[in-house]
Design a protein around this motif. Structure first.
Motif, short mmCIF file in Angstrom:
data_model
loop_
_atom_site.label_atom_id
_atom_site.label_comp_id
_atom_site.label_asym_id
_atom_site.label_seq_id
_atom_site.Cartn_x
_atom_site.Cartn_y
_atom_site.Cartn_z
N CYS A 1 64.56 -48.29 58.81
CA CYS A 1 65.12 -46.98 58.50
C CYS A 1 65.19 -46.14 59.78
O CYS A 1 64.24 -46.12 60.56
N GLU B 1 59.87 -43.55 54.01
CA GLU B 1 59.94 -44.82 53.30
C GLU B 1 58.58 -45.27 52.78
O GLU B 1 58.49 -46.21 52.00
N CYS C 1 65.20 -43.46 52.68
CA CYS C 1 65.43 -44.35 53.81
C CYS C 1 66.88 -44.22 54.23
O CYS C 1 67.79 -44.52 53.44
#
Length: 269
Positions: free
Chosen positions: A110, A115, A130
């Motif tokens: 990401c 995340e 993300c």
């Protein structure tokens, strides 16, 4: 007068060059009706629930399960995956994680976003996000660049305390994309998008009995279909640059040509 006509023609060409950019379809998905969105999640890559970009998929599960969804992403798009977890009233501190894999099942890092987050014992909702890198139409074999095709989202809790294993949770996943355009264009494209079953489906041309096998080909694709890989707004800016260069040439000629040919009549004595 000649300079005025040249300027008018240049402005007309400039408008024609910019018109395709305004009329052309954007590969970014627009929010769609959630009526057809799945209400269950898969438990593996093969059983991942298929969702379109812009849909809000929901699913009920248990803490400790692996929940999978899949979505299409095309060249020039920068997908953003968002997930919401509804936790029970009573629970310990829980850490949830969202992972995104490309069509080759390579985990994609990401660019930014939460995340991996931990919910406190009194939290009722946990939100994850993300933002992936821009999908490229083509890449070197050794690179890990995101490529057009199917992407998989995996949502799960990690390092759960024993008391929270199996507690019911509600989840919600949504994927949206931003169209980056010609800034992400490359000289090349894949022969086929990386979707499940594409290799088996292409085997039909070799005389194989692929009628049943072709059914495993992923049915999801971007709203406007997969891009051919040759068109981008770089063509528009190339045309605009050519028009501006021609305009500069005409202006330079008009400023340096002088007053015309010298008179042939000899001066009087």
């Amino acid at each position: 007068m000649r300079l005025t006509r040249a300027l008018s023609a240049t402005v007309l060409l400039l408008g024609l060059a910019a018109a395709p950019a305004a009329a052309g379809p954007s590969p970014s998905a627009s929010p769609s009706d959630d009526g057809g969105a799945p209400t269950e999640a898969g438990t593996s890559f093969r059983t991942a629930a298929e969702i379109e970009q812009g849909q809000r998929a929901t699913a009920n599960g248990s803490a400790g399960d692996y929940l999978y969804w899949s979505f299409p992403a095309d060249a020039g798009q920068r997908p953003t995956v968002r997930a919401t977890v509804e936790l029970p009233e009573t629970h310990e501190a829980q850490t949830w994680r969202i992972d995104v894999y490309d069509g080759l099942r390579r985990r994609q890092a990401c660019q930014w976003g939460a995340e991996n987050r931990t919910a406190a014992a009194d939290a009722s909702t946990l939100r994850l996000a993300c933002v992936l890198r821009t999908v490229r139409a083509w890449s070197e074999p050794w690179a890990n660049d995101p490529l057009p095709g199917t992407y998989y989202v995996r949502l799960t809790a990690v390092n759960l305390p024993t008391s929270d294993l199996g507690v019911p949770v509600g989840t919600e996943v949504r994927v949206d994309s931003k169209d980056i355009g010609g800034a992400a264009a490359v000289d090349g494209s894949l022969a086929e998008p990386l979707v499940p079953g594409v290799a088996v489906s292409s085997g039909k041309d070799d005389g194989e009995d692929g009628e049943e096998r072709g059914a495993v080909l992923s049915a999801i694709e971007p709203e406007d279909g997969w891009s051919s890989g040759w068109w981008s707004d770089r063509w528009v800016w190339t045309g605009v640059g050519a028009v501006l260069a021609a305009l500069a040439g005409i202006g330079g000629y008009a400023l340096t040509r002088g007053s015309g040919r010298p008179s042939r009549v000899p001066p009087t004595a």
